[in-house]
Design an enzyme around this catalytic site. Structure first.
Site, PDB file in Angstrom:
ATOM      1  N   ASP A  13       0.816  -1.226   0.000  1.00  0.00           N
ATOM      2  CA  ASP A  13       0.000   0.000   0.000  1.00  0.00           C
ATOM      3  C   ASP A  13       0.844   1.268   0.000  1.00  0.00           C
ATOM      4  O   ASP A  13       0.442   2.293   0.537  1.00  0.00           O
ATOM      5  CB  ASP A  13      -0.956   0.050   1.209  1.00  0.00           C
ATOM      6  CG  ASP A  13      -1.788  -1.200   1.328  1.00  0.00           C
ATOM      7  OD1 ASP A  13      -2.334  -1.617   0.307  1.00  0.00           O
ATOM      8  OD2 ASP A  13      -1.881  -1.757   2.438  1.00  0.00           O
ATOM      9  N   HIS A  41      -4.286  -1.993  -5.936  1.00  0.00           N
ATOM     10  CA  HIS A  41      -3.556  -0.783  -6.306  1.00  0.00           C
ATOM     11  C   HIS A  41      -4.583   0.286  -6.625  1.00  0.00           C
ATOM     12  O   HIS A  41      -5.457   0.059  -7.455  1.00  0.00           O
ATOM     13  CB  HIS A  41      -2.726  -1.023  -7.567  1.00  0.00           C
ATOM     14  CG  HIS A  41      -1.529  -1.871  -7.313  1.00  0.00           C
ATOM     15  ND1 HIS A  41      -0.702  -2.286  -8.313  1.00  0.00           N
ATOM     16  CD2 HIS A  41      -1.021  -2.341  -6.176  1.00  0.00           C
ATOM     17  CE1 HIS A  41       0.273  -2.996  -7.793  1.00  0.00           C
ATOM     18  NE2 HIS A  41       0.109  -3.051  -6.494  1.00  0.00           N
TER      19      HIS A  41
HETATM   20  P1  GDP Z   1      -0.506   0.384  -3.717  1.00  0.00           P
HETATM   21  O1  GDP Z   1      -1.137  -0.944  -3.479  1.00  0.00           O
HETATM   22  O2  GDP Z   1       0.949   0.381  -3.375  1.00  0.00           O
HETATM   23  O3  GDP Z   1      -0.792   0.942  -5.073  1.00  0.00           O
HETATM   24  O4  GDP Z   1      -1.147   1.365  -2.663  1.00  0.00           O
HETATM   25  P2  GDP Z   1      -2.653   1.864  -2.462  1.00  0.00           P
HETATM   26  O5  GDP Z   1      -3.564   1.425  -3.486  1.00  0.00           O
HETATM   27  O6  GDP Z   1      -3.027   1.637  -1.046  1.00  0.00           O
HETATM   28  O7  GDP Z   1      -2.389   3.405  -2.721  1.00  0.00           O
HETATM   29  C1  GDP Z   1      -2.208   4.274  -1.769  1.00  0.00           C
HETATM   30  C2  GDP Z   1      -3.371   5.261  -1.639  1.00  0.00           C
HETATM   31  O8  GDP Z   1      -2.857   6.554  -1.526  1.00  0.00           O
HETATM   32  C3  GDP Z   1      -4.329   5.338  -2.808  1.00  0.00           C
HETATM   33  O9  GDP Z   1      -5.610   5.699  -2.324  1.00  0.00           O
HETATM   34  C4  GDP Z   1      -3.753   6.463  -3.659  1.00  0.00           C
HETATM   35  O10 GDP Z   1      -4.696   7.115  -4.477  1.00  0.00           O
HETATM   36  C5  GDP Z   1      -3.262   7.381  -2.592  1.00  0.00           C
HETATM   37  N1  GDP Z   1      -2.064   8.136  -2.944  1.00  0.00           N
HETATM   38  C6  GDP Z   1      -0.981   7.711  -3.660  1.00  0.00           C
HETATM   39  N2  GDP Z   1      -0.044   8.671  -3.661  1.00  0.00           N
HETATM   40  C7  GDP Z   1      -0.535   9.706  -2.939  1.00  0.00           C
HETATM   41  C8  GDP Z   1      -0.008  10.963  -2.537  1.00  0.00           C
HETATM   42  O11 GDP Z   1       1.106  11.340  -2.824  1.00  0.00           O
HETATM   43  N3  GDP Z   1      -0.815  11.748  -1.737  1.00  0.00           N
HETATM   44  C9  GDP Z   1      -2.056  11.383  -1.347  1.00  0.00           C
HETATM   45  N4  GDP Z   1      -2.761  12.204  -0.565  1.00  0.00           N
HETATM   46  N5  GDP Z   1      -2.575  10.185  -1.704  1.00  0.00           N
HETATM   47  C10 GDP Z   1      -1.828   9.372  -2.464  1.00  0.00           C
END
Ligand code: GDP
Length: 424
Positions: A13, A41
């Site tokens: 995440d 993701h």
């Molecule tokens: P993944 O499995 O590694 O892709 O992680 P997630 O799906 O949990 O993504 C992380 C969350 O944070 C998602 O809701 C993204 O839209 C959000 N997100 C990613 N980068 C940023 C950022 O720089 N700032 C903010 N506020 N949200 C982010």
């Protein structure tokens, strides 16, 4: 340019989906090489907000070929549902932009059931399964007791093979768990409703990738979860059942000779962890709640509140090493803007001694965090697009992390949208 892997450095995440979505523009092919539909993701782009589970994040880009490699847990039912959801938002998905390896093993209907039965048996000793059947699936893969996607082209042989597996699996379901057996009719229905419908996407993706390599195409490898959940290097037994590391990409993608030129390790500006297991830097109570709210830290697949804490330098440095990361993308820096001072877990203490090295899993529950603080910036940074536009305190924080974890931070993400990024 060359080939690149985007991997998680911590517990998953970290924001890998948003990085892949951003960078796919430059790549011809995006490959998922491990894991299944057990994590999500999150991608925010012109089509909307999506939680991708199995589909590669390149699916939103025209002219990008998306590959599900032989290393994934191929769940036809979940995959079809995901394809439908994304098509409904106007994204075209067909056999031209989605290719499934004929050598991918198929997640069978009883795998999810076995996950649920085992979690129920474990009662309060659970390992935090998402109940998507991933652990039973990989166990069966390594026991050679599941089928390959390519077998769908040999229906007679496949049905004979499945009948054998059914007989064996029912022994376990009935005798070990005392549950209802699966029937041949259920399997046949599953084949017609789900499995045979993914046939158009199945092909020899190894050949496709070798050809792409020979023609100088650029390939992006997309991992699920992070270093600390890797089956071999993670926090056993609270890991996932596959290798989340970049080193597995050549095997799991079906292109053993591929050279990966860049490994982008994604790190969140603070820590989060879903499910069970030791999480040394964990916060509790009001300050945890505040951080969880600020970051919207609820699981993409399960909606479960994530455990949160400050960035963990010890775990992150270990994660960087395990991934052999060449560059870091630091995400969600904007989430820390509300803090007066920025917490950093700099070390652990173990039996009274300060340590820098990430402990062996059995020692990890005894480790205690040592926290230091850096000045906060207390201003909205979500509009910053250049390094110099960030407040000095935010730049100092990034440089501090970079020096401590021993890897250059090449990207700083300040929002979930595709463009909310600073490239250094
Ligand atoms: P993944 O499995 O590694 O892709 O992680 P997630 O799906 O949990 O993504 C992380 C969350 O944070 C998602 O809701 C993204 O839209 C959000 N997100 C990613 N980068 C940023 C950022 O720089 N700032 C903010 N506020 N949200 C982010």
């Amino acid at each position: 340019m060359g080939n690149c892997a985007i991997v998680g450095i911590n517990w998953g995440d970290e924001g890998k989906g948003r990085m892949v979505d951003l960078l796919t523009e430059k790549y011809d092919i995006v490959v998922r090489y491990q894991g299944g539909g057990n994590a999500g993701h999150t991608v925010v782009n012109e089509y909307g907000k999506f939680a991708l589970h199995l589909l590669p994040s390149g699916i939103f880009r025209k002219n990008v070929i998306n590959v599900l490699g032989n290393g994934v847990a191929l769940d036809p039912e979940n995959l079809l549902a995901e394809i439908e959801t994304i098509r409904a938002k106007g994204v075209g998905i067909d056999e031209r932009n989605l290719k499934i390896s004929e050598r991918a093993s198929v997640l069978l209907p009883w795998h999810r059931e076995l996950d649920a039965l085992e979690e129920a048996r474990l009662a309060d000793k659970k390992y935090g399964s998402t109940r998507q059947g991933i652990a039973p699936f990989y166990s069966d893969k390594y026991q050679k007791k599941t089928v390959l996607a390519g077998e769908l082209f040999y229906p007679e042989e496949l049905e004979r093979h499945l009948a054998e597996l059914l007989e064996w699996k029912n022994l376990i379901i009935q005798r070990v768990y005392g549950a209802e057996p699966f029937t041949a009719e259920q399997l046949r229905e599953w084949l017609d409703r789900f499995a045979y419908r993914i046939k158009p996407f199945i092909t020899d993706t190894g050949k496709l990738l070798s050809k792409a390599q020979a023609n100088g195409k650029n390939i992006l490898f997309e991992a699920q979860l992070g270093s600390l959940r890797d089956l071999d290097f993670g926090i056993a037994p609270y890991t996932t059942s596959s290798n989340t590391t970049a080193a597995y990409a050549p095997v799991g993608s079906g292109c053993p000779s591929v050279k990966i030129d860049e490994i982008i390790g994604v790190v969140k500006a603070y820590s989060t962890c879903v499910g069970e297991g030791p999480f040394t830097c964990e916060w509790f109570g009001e300050e945890a709640e505040k951080l969880r709210e600020a970051g919207g830290e609820y699981g993409a697949k399960t909606g479960r509140p994530r455990r949160v804490g400050p960035i963990d330098i010890v775990a992150t440095r270990y994660g960087v090493k395990v991934q052999a990361a060449t560059c870091i993308a630091l995400t969600k820096l904007d989430v820390l803007s509300y803090m007066d001072r920025i917490p950093v877990c700099t070390h652990y203490t173990l039996h009274g001694e300060q340590i820098d090295e990430f402990p062996f899993p059995a020692a990890l529950p005894d480790a205690k965090p040592v926290t230091e603080y850096l000045p906060g910036w207390k201003s909205d940074i979500s509009g910053c697009r250049k390094w110099e536009e960030l407040p000095k305190e935010a730049r100092d924080y990034v440089e501090y992390v970079e020096a401590r974890i021993g890897c250059r931070v090449g990207y700083v993400s300040v929002g979930p949208e595709r463009g909310s990024i600073i490239i250094r």
